[in-house]
Structure formats: C-alpha cells, structure tokens
Design an enzyme around this catalytic site. Structure first.
Site, PDB file in Angstrom:
ATOM      1  N   GLU A 220     -81.036  -2.953 -14.154  1.00 39.01           N
ATOM      2  CA  GLU A 220     -81.616  -4.205 -14.730  1.00 39.01           C
ATOM      3  C   GLU A 220     -80.759  -4.811 -15.790  1.00 39.01           C
ATOM      4  O   GLU A 220     -80.737  -6.059 -15.835  1.00 39.01           O
ATOM      5  CB  GLU A 220     -82.916  -3.978 -15.051  1.00 39.01           C
ATOM      6  CG  GLU A 220     -84.073  -4.943 -15.033  1.00 39.01           C
ATOM      7  CD  GLU A 220     -84.218  -5.619 -13.734  1.00 39.01           C
ATOM      8  OE1 GLU A 220     -84.665  -6.664 -13.390  1.00 39.01           O
ATOM      9  OE2 GLU A 220     -84.052  -4.950 -12.819  1.00 39.01           O
TER      10      GLU A 220
ATOM     11  N   HIS B  61     -79.827 -13.433 -11.201  1.00 38.33           N
ATOM     12  CA  HIS B  61     -80.324 -12.203 -11.575  1.00 38.33           C
ATOM     13  C   HIS B  61     -79.855 -11.501 -10.261  1.00 38.33           C
ATOM     14  O   HIS B  61     -79.165 -10.358 -10.487  1.00 38.33           O
ATOM     15  CB  HIS B  61     -81.797 -12.448 -11.498  1.00 38.33           C
ATOM     16  CG  HIS B  61     -82.428 -10.930 -11.833  1.00 38.33           C
ATOM     17  ND1 HIS B  61     -82.754 -10.592 -13.239  1.00 38.33           N
ATOM     18  CD2 HIS B  61     -82.755 -10.253 -11.016  1.00 38.33           C
ATOM     19  CE1 HIS B  61     -83.485  -9.456 -12.915  1.00 38.33           C
ATOM     20  NE2 HIS B  61     -83.276  -8.956 -11.746  1.00 38.33           N
ATOM     21  N   GLU B  62     -80.148 -11.830  -9.094  1.00 40.60           N
ATOM     22  CA  GLU B  62     -80.239 -10.977  -7.828  1.00 40.60           C
ATOM     23  C   GLU B  62     -78.446 -10.676  -7.748  1.00 40.60           C
ATOM     24  O   GLU B  62     -78.097  -9.475  -7.287  1.00 40.60           O
ATOM     25  CB  GLU B  62     -80.616 -11.252  -6.617  1.00 40.60           C
ATOM     26  CG  GLU B  62     -82.245 -11.582  -6.690  1.00 40.60           C
ATOM     27  CD  GLU B  62     -82.882 -10.076  -7.298  1.00 40.60           C
ATOM     28  OE1 GLU B  62     -82.271  -8.960  -6.988  1.00 40.60           O
ATOM     29  OE2 GLU B  62     -83.837 -10.285  -7.790  1.00 40.60           O
TER      30      GLU B  62
ATOM     31  N   HIS C  86     -77.278  -7.859  -9.964  1.00 41.49           N
ATOM     32  CA  HIS C  86     -77.543  -6.638  -9.190  1.00 41.49           C
ATOM     33  C   HIS C  86     -76.436  -6.430  -8.072  1.00 41.49           C
ATOM     34  O   HIS C  86     -76.030  -5.245  -7.957  1.00 41.49           O
ATOM     35  CB  HIS C  86     -78.834  -6.615  -8.356  1.00 41.49           C
ATOM     36  CG  HIS C  86     -80.123  -6.427  -9.225  1.00 41.49           C
ATOM     37  ND1 HIS C  86     -80.149  -5.143 -10.144  1.00 41.49           N
ATOM     38  CD2 HIS C  86     -81.237  -7.064  -9.614  1.00 41.49           C
ATOM     39  CE1 HIS C  86     -81.296  -5.306 -10.992  1.00 41.49           C
ATOM     40  NE2 HIS C  86     -82.195  -6.547 -10.307  1.00 41.49           N
TER      41      HIS C  86
HETATM   42 ZN    ZN Z   1     -83.693  -6.999 -11.097  1.00 42.04          ZN
END
Ligand code: ZN
Length: 498
Positions: free
Chosen positions: A292, A262-263, A266
């Site tokens: 997101e 997830h990170e 980003h």
């Molecule tokens: Zn996030």
C-alpha cells in the site's frame, strides 16, 4: 544440502507457481469479463485447483527439505530466506485440524452473504451474531499456532510482519495528537472550490484520456494490461504479465485517474521485482503495508501533485474543453486535494483517511481483548466517528457495515492502510534528496521516479523485512514524523491556515 533435494525443491516451486498462475488468470478473468452464467462451473473447478495447490504446498517430502534448508547456513541466502517463509506459511496452515479449517472456510462464505444482506437492509443486528461467531472462530484457529505473541498481535503480524499493538499504539497516538486538531482547523477553514470535478464527463472521453495517462505512467503493454471492474485491484499473473483494473464514473473526472495511478503503483511493485525471484515466494511484496505504501505513494504523493498536473492537465482539458474550460491547473490541483470529514473510508481524502483506520484499529483491539462487545457495536462506531471526525453517522450501511473485511475474517488488516501512507512519506522524503521528482513529473519522465523505487524497494520482493528496506532506502528506521510533517505542511498551505 544435497543436489537432488535442492532440485526437488526447485521443481516444487515451479509446480506451485503453475497453479498460482492459472488461479490468478481465472480470478482476473472472473472479476472483469467472464459471464456470470459460468460461475458455478468455474467455482467448482477453481475449488479443485485450490485443493491441488493446498496439497502441493503441504507435501510432507518437500516440507522436510524446506525444514532442512531454512536452517542450513551453507545454503544460498536467497534459498534459505525463501525456505523460512515457505515453512512459516505451511506451519500456519497445517497446525489447524482439517475439519475446523473447512468449517472456518464455510463460515467465511456464509458470513459474506449475511454481511451483504445486512448492508442492503441497513441493519447491523442481522450481522452481529455472525461477527461474534467469526471472532470466536478466529480466536480458536489462532490458538493452534505456537507463538509468544498475544492473540491480536499475531493477527497484526500476519499482515505486517514485525508490527505489534505496542508499535501501532505509538503510531496511532502520534497520528491522533497531530491530526485531530489539524482536521478541525481544515474543517473550519474556507472551503475550496471543487464542484467542477463532478460535472458530466462522458466515459468514452475519459477512456481516451486514460490511453494518454497510461503512456505517461510508462505502463507498458509489453508487460501490463488494464481492464474495468467494480472494485479496482491489481493481479500479477506471471513474469511480464501484470493486470490492473479501474472503474469509470460519468460524474467524476478524477476517480478513474487516481485509482489507475494507485493500481499502477501496485503493478510496478510486482513487476519490478528481480526476475530471479519470479515464481518464488520471494517475489511477493513484503507486507500489506509495504504494498500500500507503493500504491499510495503514486496516488497521493505523485498523482495529486502540482508537477504531475503541470504535464497532464492541458491534455485532460483537451478532452474536456467545455467541462474544464474555466478551470486553471492550480484550481484543479487544489480541488483534487480537498479535505472534508466523511462517512465512507474508501471515499475519504488523504488527511482524514487515517482517522477511519484509527477507529477500526481501536474497535478491533477491543473486540479481541474483550473490552468491546459485538452487541451494539454500531453505537460504539458512531461515537468514535463523532469524536475523531466530528460527524454523525446516519445509518449502518455507511457506518459499521461499510467494509467487507470483517466478514472475510480479516482482523488486523486495516492498520496496514495507514502505515503504508506513512511509509510512503518517508520514502518520498529520501527520494527527493536524490532525484528531482517535480522536474521528472512535469517533463513527462515518470519512469525516473519508478526507477528510483525499483532500485531501492521493488527489486528485492520480500527478500528483506519492511524495517530493513526502510533503513536501506532512507537511511533510518521507520519514523512517523515524515508523514505528519507532510500532512501538516500540505494542508496548512492548501487551506491558508495560521
Ligand atoms: Zn491498494
């Protein structure tokens, strides 16, 4: 525009980015490795630096140049777009009387402590008066801005430019219509086995697997760095320096893995922006929802897929031969996709997650149009959890007090979480028409997928709006059906529903 003015403007961008870089680096340091003892000294200096940055951001001479540039049709289109964004940012700040702005910042600091105390003591009544004050002050602060939008629309627009209550109502109504019955069917179906994910997984071994995972993700030490923290986040420090964080749980093999995927999503969004925008406002992501969408695309659409684990499961098994010896790759992928209604948003699965957001959206709307009061808001919360997720909320700390957002004055932020997941579905649908995503994932070529995202989305920073990027990347405006079709298809197969 005169050359001299343009040079002053570019110099201002440079000065601003220097302060931002320093503050980002200190923030990352503080949240990962800095000794707590240094907090008071550090906080005071950071407050000073933030003040300096505020003064630079609002320098009257530069604001006049920006004002001219934003309407200058002969200017470079990138410079012009950046000037429009800088201008909005500065005006939103400068319209608030300084004493009220300072009082608001103090209220936020105080509110965090009160929220924390209320959560620790599991007592909503402790936080209720502060929440009421936050809402009133927020209304007052927003009243200084000139805008045609209604109050809550203005807040929504701050986090997701272009989104309004009318658009979100439509979005959430469609979610409600198709997901509430689907969740009920999944809840009634035969549960899937997932207990093996929660065996004893020594953190040292998890870290060794993480080294391999970061290589698989092509998270390159030349521009990326990972550390540990309490609540994982990503920080862009400067050109070719992007930091991510994770958290290891000794009784959970998948938490650190998925938070890292997830990170890193980003991080790719920040890192893969065209370097010509570095240090400028144009290098920021478009919106919270778009950011997101990139992290969730990586986490849910890639990191929870069969193809991803076809490559990675044998490696994971190598590090945990005892814990995962009796588990097949299919069992593992099923287990990391299990859906079950739960109390806490941050621990929710992919299917029930948007319902947690819907509940918060309905409450925020009511708080700002006056149809819901802060008194006994915990009861409103609990009724909605029963209605949409079929569960009883036993206490306030895992109920209304679970999220930090409202104590920080972030009203209108939550909906972007659900929107991001829906954007991601539309991107993946378009991507699959152009590249073989599964083949890339199972053959160790994650970079093929990242390159598609870079080409279609990341490189533009916030040069275009979310709507424009969606059309450029997928050929059509936002369409929530891709998201709902994806969830229906996935969970119907996973739970063998009729
Ligand atoms: Zn996030």
């Amino acid at each position: 525009m005169e050359k001299k003015k343009l040079a002053e403007y570019k110099d201002w961008i440079f000065r601003r980015s220097a302060y931002q870089m320093a503050l980002s680096a200190i923030n990352f340091d503080q949240q990962t490795i800095a000794p707590i003892g240094g907090n008071a000294y550090r906080d005071a200096r950071c407050a000073f630096l933030s003040g300096e940055l505020f003064d630079i951001t609002t320098e009257p001479k530069i604001l006049a140049i920006i004002d001219e540039l934003k309407d200058d049709e002969t200017a470079d289109p990138d410079d012009r777009k950046a000037a429009q964004l800088y201008s909005k940012q500065a005006n939103d700040l400068l319209c608030i009387p300084k004493d009220e702005y300072v009082a608001y910042q103090n209220l936020l600091n105080e509110a965090y402590g009160i929220w924390l105390k209320a959560k620790q003591q599991d007592d909503y009544a402790i936080f209720a008066p502060t929440l009421q004050k936050l809402i009133e002050t927020t209304k007052q602060i927003y009243s200084y801005r000139t805008s045609d939008l209604s109050l809550y629309d203005r807040m929504l627009d701050d986090y997701e430019p272009g989104m309004t209550m009318a658009k979100y109502d439509d979005f959430f109504n469609k979610l409600k219509e198709r997901l509430v019955p689907l969740i009920a069917k999944v809840t009634a179906a035969e549960p899937l086995k997932c207990d093996f994910l929660y065996r004893e997984y020594p953190v040292e071994q998890q870290k060794r697997f993480m080294d391999e995972l970061l290589k698989y993700l092509h998270f390159d030490p030349e521009w990326g760095y990972q550390n540990e923290t309490e609540h994982p986040f990503t920080d862009w420090i400067c050109e070719n320096d992007c930091r991510i964080t994770t958290k290891y749980l000794p009784n959970n093999v998948i938490s650190a893995v998925l938070s890292t995927v997830h990170e890193a999503g980003h991080a790719y969004y920040e890192h893969d922006c065209d370097p010509k925008y570095d240090g400028m406002i144009l290098s920021d992501g478009i919106s919270s929802g778009m950011h997101e969408s990139q992290s969730r695309l990586c986490e849910n659409y890639l990191g929870r897929s069969k193809a991803f684990w076809e490559y990675n499961f044998p490696i994971l098994q190598k590090y945990f031969p005892e814990q995962l010896g009796d588990v097949t790759p299919d069992m593992f992928v099923d287990a990391i996709n299990v859906s079950e209604p739960s109390l806490v948003r941050t621990e929710a699965d992919e299917l029930t997650y948007p319902m947690h957001i819907l509940i918060r959206y309905e409450i925020e709307k009511g708080l700002f149009d006056g149809t819901i009061a802060t008194d006994h808001l915990d009861e409103v919360w609990n009724v909605k959890y029963k209605e949409y997720l079929g569960i009883d909320v036993p206490n306030a700390k895992d109920g209304i007090l679970q999220d930090v957002h409202w104590s920080g004055g972030s009203f209108g932020y939550f909906p972007t979480y659900a929107l991001g997941s829906a954007f991601a579905a539309q991107f993946v649908h378009a991507m699959r028409k152009e590249i073989d995503v599964d083949e890339a994932l199972c053959s160790g070529h994650y970079e093929i997928v990242m390159n598609w995202l870079k080409e279609k989305i990341h490189r533009y920073g916030c040069r275009y709006t979310a709507e424009e990027v969606l059309v450029m990347a997928t050929g059509e405006p936002f369409n929530v059906d891709y998201y709902l079709d994806y969830l229906e298809d996935k969970y119907t197969k996973l739970y063998h529903l009729k």
